[in-house]
Design a protein around this motif. Sequence first.
Motif, PDB file in Angstrom:
ATOM      1  N   GLU A 177      10.308  -5.514   7.401  1.00 43.20           N
ATOM      2  CA  GLU A 177      11.016  -6.026   6.511  1.00 43.20           C
ATOM      3  C   GLU A 177      10.655  -6.775   5.449  1.00 43.20           C
ATOM      4  O   GLU A 177      11.182  -7.156   4.426  1.00 43.20           O
ATOM      5  CB  GLU A 177      12.327  -7.065   7.156  1.00 43.20           C
ATOM      6  CG  GLU A 177      11.665  -8.267   7.835  1.00 43.20           C
ATOM      7  CD  GLU A 177      11.392  -7.955   9.514  1.00 43.20           C
ATOM      8  OE1 GLU A 177      11.270  -8.640  10.208  1.00 43.20           O
ATOM      9  OE2 GLU A 177      11.347  -6.550   9.812  1.00 43.20           O
ATOM     10  N   ARG A 180       7.526  -4.281   0.838  1.00 49.78           N
ATOM     11  CA  ARG A 180       8.149  -3.719  -0.343  1.00 49.78           C
ATOM     12  C   ARG A 180       7.292  -2.832  -1.039  1.00 49.78           C
ATOM     13  O   ARG A 180       6.115  -3.297  -1.209  1.00 49.78           O
ATOM     14  CB  ARG A 180       8.927  -4.877  -1.098  1.00 49.78           C
ATOM     15  CG  ARG A 180       9.805  -5.989  -0.356  1.00 49.78           C
ATOM     16  CD  ARG A 180      11.000  -5.166   0.164  1.00 49.78           C
ATOM     17  NE  ARG A 180      11.963  -4.462  -0.901  1.00 49.78           N
ATOM     18  CZ  ARG A 180      12.740  -5.059  -1.531  1.00 49.78           C
ATOM     19  NH1 ARG A 180      12.952  -6.242  -1.636  1.00 49.78           N
ATOM     20  NH2 ARG A 180      13.355  -4.572  -2.589  1.00 49.78           N
ATOM     21  N   ASP A 193      12.248  -0.297  -3.403  1.00 53.91           N
ATOM     22  CA  ASP A 193      12.609   0.996  -2.265  1.00 53.91           C
ATOM     23  C   ASP A 193      13.895   0.909  -1.750  1.00 53.91           C
ATOM     24  O   ASP A 193      14.374   1.870  -1.245  1.00 53.91           O
ATOM     25  CB  ASP A 193      11.721   0.725  -1.209  1.00 53.91           C
ATOM     26  CG  ASP A 193      11.597  -0.922  -0.830  1.00 53.91           C
ATOM     27  OD1 ASP A 193      12.405  -1.619  -1.292  1.00 53.91           O
ATOM     28  OD2 ASP A 193      10.814  -1.262  -0.001  1.00 53.91           O
ATOM     29  N   ASP A 194      14.667  -0.084  -2.271  1.00 52.25           N
ATOM     30  CA  ASP A 194      16.242  -0.151  -1.839  1.00 52.25           C
ATOM     31  C   ASP A 194      16.894   0.509  -2.985  1.00 52.25           C
ATOM     32  O   ASP A 194      18.163   0.182  -3.000  1.00 52.25           O
ATOM     33  CB  ASP A 194      16.502  -1.633  -1.622  1.00 52.25           C
ATOM     34  CG  ASP A 194      16.286  -2.429  -2.707  1.00 52.25           C
ATOM     35  OD1 ASP A 194      15.886  -2.231  -3.744  1.00 52.25           O
ATOM     36  OD2 ASP A 194      16.535  -3.786  -2.535  1.00 52.25           O
TER      37      ASP A 194
END
Length: 216
Positions: A177, A180, A193-194
């Motif tokens: 998590e 990134r 990436d989100d």
Amino acid sequence: MLSAFRYRLYPTAEQKIRLNRSLLLLCDLYNGLRAEKIRKYKEERKSISHTGLRALALESRRQNLDLQAVHSQVVQNTADRLHIAFKNFLGGRARFPRFKRYSRYNSLTYPQSGFRLNPAKGLFLSRIGHVRIFVHRPMLGKVVRLSVKREANEWYAIFITEREAPIKRPLSEVPHERIRSADLGLSTFAVFDDSTSVEYQRFLKASEAKLKHIQH
């Protein structure tokens, strides 16, 4: 691990005179030791060792009242510099040590002692006094050496510190998590990436009206 921390110094007019005088004397000492080392080899085919150069430097200090105004370890460091210069020459890493001009001898070094940093009073230099210093970032590690350098008529303190190297974690141990990624583009500054993105700020376009008014 060795690190260097460089800070600006603001010596008074009298302190500048002392510092410049010290550099002048150390330059003369360097050239004198160099001449003696060359003479010794040419006439006796013998080399002066590192310890011998240090002893000659201290003997010169004992005989020269002006040189006694310079800290003893700073004087010995001049012998260290000459020894390193000849060592690099003999090792094929540098040219033969040249005669030093006053304009090219721009620093003096306190190898172990003779200095003390006090946030309230400044940087204390033996035989110079407390010099005002601007510590713009914290120093990390234990100080092992200090060099005072003259550069473009300004003065700087360069602290060499020793500390443990930071432990590098392998990428496989970093939590997923916390990893990134981003893609930089032309129409959009970055897409993450989100699926979130950041637009260009377009500073020129936002200031066009103000620029037109100022130009007019």
